[in-house]
Design a protein around this motif. Structure first.
Motif, PDB file in Angstrom:
ATOM      1  N   GLN A   1      38.859  37.577  45.218  1.00 44.48           N
ATOM      2  CA  GLN A   1      40.217  37.677  44.676  1.00 44.48           C
ATOM      3  C   GLN A   1      40.272  38.640  43.490  1.00 44.48           C
ATOM      4  O   GLN A   1      41.260  39.344  43.309  1.00 44.48           O
ATOM      5  CB  GLN A   1      40.757  36.302  44.278  1.00 44.48           C
ATOM      6  CG  GLN A   1      42.199  36.310  43.847  1.00 44.48           C
ATOM      7  CD  GLN A   1      43.140  36.821  44.925  1.00 44.48           C
ATOM      8  OE1 GLN A   1      42.898  36.660  46.112  1.00 44.48           O
ATOM      9  NE2 GLN A   1      44.227  37.438  44.516  1.00 44.48           N
TER      10      GLN A   1
ATOM     11  N   ALA B   1      48.926  37.748  43.071  1.00 45.04           N
ATOM     12  CA  ALA B   1      47.466  37.849  43.116  1.00 45.04           C
ATOM     13  C   ALA B   1      46.839  37.223  41.872  1.00 45.04           C
ATOM     14  O   ALA B   1      45.788  36.579  41.951  1.00 45.04           O
ATOM     15  CB  ALA B   1      47.045  39.303  43.266  1.00 45.04           C
TER      16      ALA B   1
ATOM     17  N   VAL C   1      47.728  47.757  49.119  1.00 45.61           N
ATOM     18  CA  VAL C   1      48.471  46.505  49.250  1.00 45.61           C
ATOM     19  C   VAL C   1      49.966  46.795  49.219  1.00 45.61           C
ATOM     20  O   VAL C   1      50.395  47.831  48.720  1.00 45.61           O
ATOM     21  CB  VAL C   1      48.118  45.502  48.119  1.00 45.61           C
ATOM     22  CG1 VAL C   1      46.688  45.030  48.225  1.00 45.61           C
ATOM     23  CG2 VAL C   1      48.373  46.100  46.753  1.00 45.61           C
TER      24      VAL C   1
ATOM     25  N   LYS D   1      43.307  46.117  43.323  1.00 41.08           N
ATOM     26  CA  LYS D   1      44.067  47.000  44.210  1.00 41.08           C
ATOM     27  C   LYS D   1      45.501  47.217  43.739  1.00 41.08           C
ATOM     28  O   LYS D   1      46.191  48.083  44.242  1.00 41.08           O
ATOM     29  CB  LYS D   1      44.083  46.442  45.631  1.00 41.08           C
ATOM     30  CG  LYS D   1      42.716  46.434  46.287  1.00 41.08           C
ATOM     31  CD  LYS D   1      42.783  45.826  47.671  1.00 41.08           C
ATOM     32  CE  LYS D   1      41.408  45.782  48.307  1.00 41.08           C
ATOM     33  NZ  LYS D   1      41.468  45.163  49.643  1.00 41.08           N
TER      34      LYS D   1
ATOM     35  N   GLU E   1      40.547  41.962  44.989  1.00 39.24           N
ATOM     36  CA  GLU E   1      41.905  42.145  45.502  1.00 39.24           C
ATOM     37  C   GLU E   1      42.873  42.490  44.364  1.00 39.24           C
ATOM     38  O   GLU E   1      43.756  43.317  44.521  1.00 39.24           O
ATOM     39  CB  GLU E   1      42.394  40.885  46.222  1.00 39.24           C
ATOM     40  CG  GLU E   1      41.781  40.678  47.580  1.00 39.24           C
ATOM     41  CD  GLU E   1      42.128  41.778  48.562  1.00 39.24           C
ATOM     42  OE1 GLU E   1      43.322  42.131  48.685  1.00 39.24           O
ATOM     43  OE2 GLU E   1      41.196  42.296  49.207  1.00 39.24           O
TER      44      GLU E   1
END
Length: 159
Positions: A120, A54, A26, A126, A123
Motif C-alpha cells: 500500500q 489510498a 492510477v 503513484k 501504491e
C-alpha cells in the motif's frame, strides 16, 4: 579525410529534442499540476493526484497491524509461560507444541500483513508523478478535464 556515418548520426541525435508524455498509473482527480512553460528538473513532482482513499487504506492497514502485533505478542507470552510450565514438568509436550504452533501462526499472519502495508505504501507513491527528465512543460490537459478516471490520459508533455 573519410567521413564516418556514425559521427553524422550522433551529431543529429544530440541536437534532437527529447519529448516525453506523462501518463498516470492510477485514476484519480488531479489536485495539483505544474503550468505550461515551467522548467522542471529530473525527479520533480509535476502532478499530484487525490490520494485520500489510498492514505486511509494505509492507515487502516496500520491499525490492523497493531492488533496483529498484539496477538503475536500474546502468543509469544503464552509460549514463554507454557515453556516454563513444561520445564517444571507441569505442562505436557503437547501443550508446548500447541503454544509453538499458535505463536508461529500469529507470526505468519503478522508478516503477511506487514507485506500488505508495504504494498500500500508503494501504491500511495503513484499519486505523485515525478518527471524522469529535465525540461520545460509544453502541454497540460484542459482545465475542464481535471479528472483522470477510467482511461489513461496524457497529463503533461515535457521537452
Amino acid at each position: 579525410m573519410k567521413f564516418s556515418p556514425w559521427l553524422a548520426l550522433s551529431i543529429l541525435l544530440s541536437s534532437a529534442t527529447l519529448a516525453l508524455d506523462i501518463y498516470p498509473q492510477v485514476s484519480s482527480t488531479i489536485v495539483e499540476i505544474k503550468s505550461i512553460g515551467e522548467h522542471v528538473n529530473k525527479g520533480d513532482v509535476v502532478v499530484k493526484l487525490d490520494n485520500r482513499q489510498a492514505k486511509f487504506k494505509l492507515e487502516h492497514l496500520q491499525t490492523i497491524q497493531q492488533i496483529k502485533q498484539q496477538a503475536f505478542d500474546d502468543a509469544q507470552l503464552e509460549l514463554t509461560q507454557t515453556q516454563e510450565l513444561y520445564d517444571r514438568m507441569v505442562a505436557s509436550h503437547r501443550d508446548l507444541d500447541i503454544a509453538k504452533m499458535a505463536r508461529d501462526a500469529q507470526k505468519r499472519e503478522l508478516d503477511a500483513h506487514n507485506l500488505l502495508i508495504k504494498i500500500q505504501a508503494i501504491e500511495l507513491e503513484k499519486y505523485q508523478i515525478k518527471t524522469p527528465i529535465s525540461g520545460v512543460i509544453k502541454q497540460t490537459p484542459d482545465l475542464r478535464n481535471t479528472t483522470n478516471i477510467a482511461a489513461p490520459k496524457i497529463l503533461l508533455v515535457i521537452e
